[in-house]
Scaffold this motif. Structure first.
Motif, mmCIF file in Angstrom:
data_model
loop_
_atom_site.group_PDB
_atom_site.id
_atom_site.type_symbol
_atom_site.label_atom_id
_atom_site.label_comp_id
_atom_site.label_asym_id
_atom_site.label_seq_id
_atom_site.Cartn_x
_atom_site.Cartn_y
_atom_site.Cartn_z
ATOM 1 N N HIS A 1 29.121 0.780 -47.294
ATOM 2 C CA HIS A 1 29.907 1.728 -46.505
ATOM 3 C C HIS A 1 31.392 1.369 -46.612
ATOM 4 O O HIS A 1 31.737 0.177 -46.629
ATOM 5 N N PRO A 2 32.298 2.351 -46.693
ATOM 6 C CA PRO A 2 33.733 2.034 -46.807
ATOM 7 C C PRO A 2 34.211 1.080 -45.715
ATOM 8 O O PRO A 2 35.103 0.262 -45.953
ATOM 9 N N CYS A 3 33.621 1.150 -44.525
ATOM 10 C CA CYS A 3 34.082 0.283 -43.437
ATOM 11 C C CYS A 3 33.646 -1.169 -43.622
ATOM 12 O O CYS A 3 34.102 -2.047 -42.878
ATOM 13 N N ASP A 4 32.760 -1.425 -44.595
ATOM 14 C CA ASP A 4 32.395 -2.821 -44.859
ATOM 15 C C ASP A 4 33.579 -3.595 -45.418
ATOM 16 O O ASP A 4 33.599 -4.819 -45.405
ATOM 17 N N CYS B 1 37.208 2.177 -38.340
ATOM 18 C CA CYS B 1 36.076 1.293 -38.615
ATOM 19 C C CYS B 1 35.713 0.420 -37.429
ATOM 20 O O CYS B 1 34.609 -0.116 -37.370
ATOM 21 N N LYS B 2 36.656 0.229 -36.479
ATOM 22 C CA LYS B 2 36.381 -0.623 -35.312
ATOM 23 C C LYS B 2 37.040 -0.013 -34.082
ATOM 24 O O LYS B 2 38.191 0.446 -34.148
ATOM 25 N N ILE B 3 36.316 -0.043 -32.987
ATOM 26 C CA ILE B 3 36.895 0.383 -31.713
ATOM 27 C C ILE B 3 36.533 -0.672 -30.663
ATOM 28 O O ILE B 3 35.366 -0.802 -30.278
ATOM 29 N N PHE B 4 37.531 -1.446 -30.250
ATOM 30 C CA PHE B 4 37.325 -2.446 -29.192
ATOM 31 C C PHE B 4 37.680 -1.757 -27.879
ATOM 32 O O PHE B 4 38.839 -1.401 -27.663
ATOM 33 N N GLU C 1 24.471 6.197 -37.248
ATOM 34 C CA GLU C 1 24.400 5.214 -38.324
ATOM 35 C C GLU C 1 25.347 4.032 -38.112
ATOM 36 O O GLU C 1 25.033 2.898 -38.451
ATOM 37 N N ARG C 2 26.541 4.302 -37.549
ATOM 38 C CA ARG C 2 27.591 3.276 -37.536
ATOM 39 C C ARG C 2 27.870 2.646 -36.181
ATOM 40 O O ARG C 2 28.699 1.741 -36.085
ATOM 41 N N GLN C 3 27.241 3.139 -35.127
ATOM 42 C CA GLN C 3 27.643 2.679 -33.787
ATOM 43 C C GLN C 3 27.625 1.152 -33.651
ATOM 44 O O GLN C 3 28.499 0.570 -32.997
ATOM 45 N N ASP C 4 26.658 0.480 -34.269
ATOM 46 C CA ASP C 4 26.539 -0.968 -34.086
ATOM 47 C C ASP C 4 27.748 -1.722 -34.608
ATOM 48 O O ASP C 4 28.153 -2.736 -34.043
#
Ligand SMILES: Cc1cc2nc3c(=O)[nH]c(=O)nc-3n(C[C@H](O)[C@H](O)[C@H](O)COP(=O)(O)OP(=O)(O)OC[C@H]3O[C@@H](n4cnc5c(N)ncnc54)[C@H](O)[C@@H]3O)c2cc1C
Length: 486
Positions: free
Chosen positions: A12-15, A246-249, A284-287
């Motif tokens: 995945h691009p966010c990897d 790609c990340k949400i804190f 798919e990406r929530q984790d």
């Protein structure tokens, strides 16, 4: 029942996100609101915020175009839509009035203008009584008063239960009964994107507000006229394209701010993050996307919501070989199709594309679409040409245009339409879609807000519905700001 993830989540691009928490936080750009996604919902949200004086915002779009599932394709004077195509529901739909005011509402082509035929996959004339039965049932099972009787079951149960009786009443040929039942299911699945018409909760389907007039009104020069309209009040510097989040804190620090990080490591510290990504992408990406994990209630809501799949295949010729300006070829399968070509069984009709009498389009739903997406483009084209030759008994010339969509393969979508609630979900925690729109709050402040078609309680799966949800969430932020800061 189809389960996620639909494809291996490898690569995945966010990897490949660059940076780390320290650099992201230290270099973060301050914004009042970050909108994630530039589809109809995200653009409507940004536009509403800006028009109400909330100007310090960023809209981050993963792909290199705006519109998401509104995606007009232009090539050699041909115009096709990869995504949304119709303004459903005539003047009841807000887009009808908008397109009319903009002078881009296309004249309707009534059903009666189409040269209609029904064939078997081998080219025999099919019994039109089967079509009449399917059409009658489509009308009956869509009625709220009927659907409500099936609330605890799958959406397709009404059709499956009533088909035999209706077919008999129409004196349909016994030999074609199963073929017409399959035709009806493909009709329903084309419109819902379901793998199996029993997958969606009938209660969820019953909540949908259907105004009828489904395939008539269109945008004359492309649905993306709407994207241009929504974009025009948003200052250019607000929007960043090719900027996947790609990340949400969302639970760091005591100020209740959200740190949003893009793939290239650009980060934003915001009071509110408004997320409009498709439910396919979120599931798919929530984790890996959210840190910490989303609250249990929200994860439970996502677990029982799915994104269906319907793809399009489009073929064009310099001139039509069928000779009619509006053509509707219906197909039933009296025999099974095995092997590589089995995806063709998902097709129930070819229709000329609006205003382009030499272009044909078919929808391919659910599991058939996934099979089609996995095949090389040239193979899909060859399959279609030999299929059309078999069905029509004609020699089909080489097309000058071919296109197919691959909405499932798109990592930012993982499906096309409709989002739907499973039968289990509809009978338990998701008796309405309210939980999907429930903001995550910190100290009374909505820090994560949710828009996108799947969060609409009655017009999910539509462009107008997606716009409503963007505006709804923008007003939640505006109301919060008004109440807090006056
Ligand atoms: C084939 C097809 C036919 C359709 N036909 C019709 C029709 O005729 N009429 C109708 O009303 N509706 C139709 N629809 C449905 C309609 O297009 C959608 O309901 C609507 O456009 C959804 O808008 P949205 O903003 O909720 O989501 P999207 O359009 O999916 O927008 C979400 C955006 O978020 C972006 N994104 C996702 N993840 C991230 C991330 N991590 N970071 C940044 N950005 C991200 C995506 O790239 C996308 O641009 C159709 C859809 C398809 C696919």
């Amino acid at each position: 029942m189809y389960c996620y993830p639909p494809h291996p989540v490898r690569g995945h691009p966010c990897d490949n996100i660059s940076g780390n928490y320290g650099t992201w936080q230290a270099n973060a750009i301050q914004r009042e609101v970050v909108v994630v996604g530039g589809g109809a919902a995200g653009l409507s949200a940004a536009r509403t915020l800006i028009r109400n004086g909330v100007k310090n915002i960023a809209l981050l779009e993963a792909q290199d175009y705006l519109g998401g599932r509104v995606k007009t394709h232009r090539q050699d004077g041909i115009l096709t839509e990869d995504g949304a195509e119709w303004i459903h529901g005539g003047s009841a739909n807000r887009l009808y009035g908008l397109a009319r005011r903009m002078g881009v509402l296309s004249p309707r082509v009534p059903d009666s203008s189409y040269a209609w035929s029904a064939k078997t996959e081998t080219g025999r004339n099919a019994d039109p009584a089967g079509y009449d039965a399917a059409e009658t049932l489509y009308e009956i099972c869509e009625r709220n008063s009927v659907l409500s009787q099936y609330s605890d079951f799958g959406y397709g149960k009404c059709y499956a239960d009533k088909f035999s009786g209706e077919y008999r009443r129409n004196r349909g040929r016994r030999s074609e009964r199963a073929a017409w039942l399959h035709f009806l299911e493909m009709w329903v699945n084309k419109d819902t994107g379901l793998d199996d018409w029993r997958d969606q909760s009938a209660r969820d389907a019953d909540h949908f507000t259907d105004w009828g007039l489904d395939q008539w009104d269109q945008w004359r020069a492309g649905y993306d006229a709407l994207v241009a309209h929504l974009k025009k009040d948003i200052p250019a510097g607000t929007i960043s394209m090719s900027s996947p989040v790609c990340k949400i804190f969302w639970d760091q620090g005591d100020k209740g701010q959200v740190l949003v990080v893009t793939q290239s490591g650009v980060s934003y510290l915001a009071d509110h993050a408004l997320i409009t990504a498709s439910v396919g992408h979120l599931k798919e990406r929530q984790d890996s996307l959210f840190e910490p994990a989303l609250p249990r209630a929200y994860r439970d809501a996502l677990a029982v919501t799915e994104l269906g799949l319907a793809d399009k295949v489009q073929l064009g010729w310099r001139s039509s070989w069928w000779g009619e300006p509006h053509y509707n070829l219906n197909i039933i399968f009296t025999n099974d199709i095995q092997g590589e070509k089995s995806w063709l069984k998902g097709i129930m009709e070819f229709l000329t594309i609006h205003n382009q009498s030499n272009m044909l389009q078919a929808f391919v739903p659910g599991e058939y679409a996934r099979k089609m997406e996995a095949l090389p483009e040239e193979t899909v084209k060859r399959h279609l040409l030999s299929f059309l030759a078999d069905v029509t008994g004609k020699s089909i010339p080489e097309p000058s245009f071919f296109r197919r969509t691959q909405w499932q393969k798109n990592v930012w979508m993982r499906g096309s339409y409709n989002s739907y609630v499973t039968v289990e979900g509809g009978n338990t925690i998701m008796r309405s879609r309210q939980p999907l729109a429930q903001a995550v709050e910190k100290n009374g402040k909505p820090v994560l807000l949710w828009a996108g078609e799947h969060t609409h309680t009655t017009r999910y799966g539509t462009v107008d519905g997606a716009m409503d949800t963007g505006e709804r969430e923008a007003y939640k932020i505006i109301d919060y700001m008004d109440a807090t800061f006056g």
